[in-house]
Design an enzyme around this catalytic site. Sequence first.
Site, PDB file in Angstrom:
ATOM      1  N   LYS A  31      37.695  25.311 149.051  1.00 43.89           N
ATOM      2  CA  LYS A  31      36.754  24.651 150.178  1.00 43.89           C
ATOM      3  C   LYS A  31      37.253  23.785 151.052  1.00 43.89           C
ATOM      4  CE  LYS A  31      33.117  23.917 146.521  1.00 43.89           C
ATOM      5  NZ  LYS A  31      32.008  24.793 147.133  1.00 43.89           N
ATOM      6  N   ARG A  62      27.895  30.115 137.677  1.00 35.38           N
ATOM      7  CA  ARG A  62      27.402  31.093 137.142  1.00 35.38           C
ATOM      8  C   ARG A  62      28.185  31.783 136.126  1.00 35.38           C
ATOM      9  NH1 ARG A  62      26.303  34.001 142.835  1.00 35.38           N
ATOM     10  NH2 ARG A  62      26.404  31.687 143.386  1.00 35.38           N
TER      11      ARG A  62
HETATM   12  N1  BES Z   1      29.350  23.654 143.423  1.00 37.99           N
HETATM   13  C1  BES Z   1      29.148  24.451 144.384  1.00 37.99           C
HETATM   14  C2  BES Z   1      27.750  24.123 145.031  1.00 37.99           C
HETATM   15  C3  BES Z   1      27.551  22.783 145.588  1.00 37.99           C
HETATM   16  C4  BES Z   1      27.792  22.770 147.141  1.00 37.99           C
HETATM   17  C5  BES Z   1      26.784  21.706 144.797  1.00 37.99           C
HETATM   18  C6  BES Z   1      27.303  21.695 147.534  1.00 37.99           C
HETATM   19  C7  BES Z   1      26.575  20.607 145.612  1.00 37.99           C
HETATM   20  C8  BES Z   1      26.769  20.459 146.774  1.00 37.99           C
HETATM   21  C9  BES Z   1      29.190  25.996 143.971  1.00 37.99           C
HETATM   22  O1  BES Z   1      30.287  26.282 142.852  1.00 37.99           O
HETATM   23  C10 BES Z   1      29.697  26.522 145.096  1.00 37.99           C
HETATM   24  O2  BES Z   1      30.620  26.481 145.473  1.00 37.99           O
HETATM   25  N2  BES Z   1      28.605  27.645 145.320  1.00 37.99           N
HETATM   26  C11 BES Z   1      28.958  28.302 146.458  1.00 37.99           C
HETATM   27  C12 BES Z   1      28.473  29.772 146.121  1.00 37.99           C
HETATM   28  C13 BES Z   1      28.882  30.903 147.067  1.00 37.99           C
HETATM   29  C14 BES Z   1      30.438  31.042 147.247  1.00 37.99           C
HETATM   30  C15 BES Z   1      28.276  32.024 146.732  1.00 37.99           C
HETATM   31  C16 BES Z   1      28.193  27.871 147.663  1.00 37.99           C
HETATM   32  O3  BES Z   1      27.062  27.511 147.467  1.00 37.99           O
HETATM   33  O4  BES Z   1      28.667  27.933 148.898  1.00 37.99           O
HETATM   34 MN    MN Z   2      32.113  26.460 143.740  1.00 38.45          MN
END
Ligand code: BES
Ligand code: MN
Length: 504
Positions: free
Chosen positions: A281, A355
């Site tokens: 990230k 997931r």
């Molecule tokens: N933990 C994150 C989701 C999240 C984002 C929670 C912002 C709280 C605030 C999750 O693990 C994630 O990174 N999801 C990705 C999924 C994508 C790669 C399909 C996302 O939402 O960008």
């Molecule tokens: Mn994630």
Amino acid sequence: MTTIRLSDGIVKDDVLVVGLSYKSSKSSKTGAVSLQIESGDLAIDTKALMQTLADLGATAKPDEVIKLPGVSTRLIVLTGLGKSSAHYDHEVLRRAAGAAARALVGNSSATFSLPAKKAAGVKAIAEGAVLGSYLFDQFRGSTKSAQKSPLKTVTIHTELAGKAEIKSLAKSAEIIGTYTNLVRDLINTPPSHLNPETFCKTIADIVKKAGGASAGLKVSVMTDAQLKSKGYGGIIGVGQGSANLPRLLNISYSPKGAKAKKKYAYVGKGITFDSGGLALKPAKGMEAMKSDMSGAAAVCAATIAIALLKLPVAIEAWAPLAENMVSDTATRPSDVITMYGGKTVEVLNPDAEGRLILGDALVRAQESKDLDGIVDVATLTGAQVVALGTRTSAVMTNNQEFSSHFMELTKITGEAFWPMPLPVELRASLDSPVADLANIGERMGGMLVAGLFLKDFVADELPWLHLDIAGPAFNEGQPHGYTPVGGTGVALRTLVELAVAASA
Ligand code: BES
Ligand code: MN
Ligand code: ZN
């Protein structure tokens, strides 16, 4: 910890909290409003106060809290209720009590007299007061002494004080508030101090303090070695990039001396830090990722609260715990893992890790016999925040009736949830050319795609709810109502209410 007391007698505290509402006067074209002091069952002399409030330009809007020197008490605190009403929504009372409690740090006790006509309204005020009395100062060093303590004792003034029902509701409010504050503590604890192993230790300690086996609670933890040998490829795959090895925590509650009327499994996402793994990230997107275990904290704390409330339901709580990190042992994009139960997943994006750990835990949770329903709680997708904003969580389901029941309960708890669909046509986007399914699909509707991924791990006949709390779990903005900055503890109240409803 904040304690709740009830009183219908004279106010003994130094601080009195009352409500303030507004009425727009029909005759006025200028939009002028008239203010109204709403002190519930307590009669107070408001004449002098009204002039002062007008002079101060009080609006009575929610989150406006005005502190003035009192007559019979040292301080009188007016908390905004918004538009005047004969019957205030319980969430309005909960927020008003919370805002007042937040404004009262530095005071040890206060009496709240707000316009609640029924027992449930009194409970909401008590919850708001405990939830607003939250401070997280464990990691302050030289600035710790400058932190003022929150309210320790809250007295709710109500004519109903003598009633047995209200006493038990006040006790429930205290338990619910205290365990929501525990969820907040776990979320706010930095990943330097909270990893899968220490999460389990902390929960085990808390369960012990809550009475352990004598309260009907049992904790068990699977280590990384056990997870590996039993084939939990999702949890292992996500956790393998970190020196802090993954765990699967289980708390089971069965009522003492009573038959459980229903049995639910609660499964919470427990990523103690989400760096995104090799799909790293950006720095900004990582700042709040210590909160990625909010679901796990909520299901664990809810289960302990349900035990302390002695509800005649059985709960199996599962918290898959891992740290999603970057290293030469981390899962590579395009790696294929075998989930618990045998499904294979092509991990195209290691940042879609929630997931994966949930898939394993959902399958394990369904090995329990006689489940009436299963609920997972997760900070699962950024798409949730895009769709519903930072204060409304999503509910997805394979069973409309269960979802409608849950939505009804949110009217009691005041938690903002909204139903979202799981459109079948999006499922095809999760097909993989090499494995049973891929961990990412179509970008549009990403929250729903994530829900559809999880749906593959739940039996169609078992009523299932998926709660995506990505935005509401962690408040990065200003404090409001009973909600502080940082971990909010969202979902706990409705998880508890689901058990309350099952007990009836
Ligand atoms: N933990 C994150 C989701 C999240 C984002 C929670 C912002 C709280 C605030 C999750 O693990 C994630 O990174 N999801 C990705 C999924 C994508 C790669 C399909 C996302 O939402 O960008
Ligand atoms: Mn994630
Ligand atoms: Zn995550």
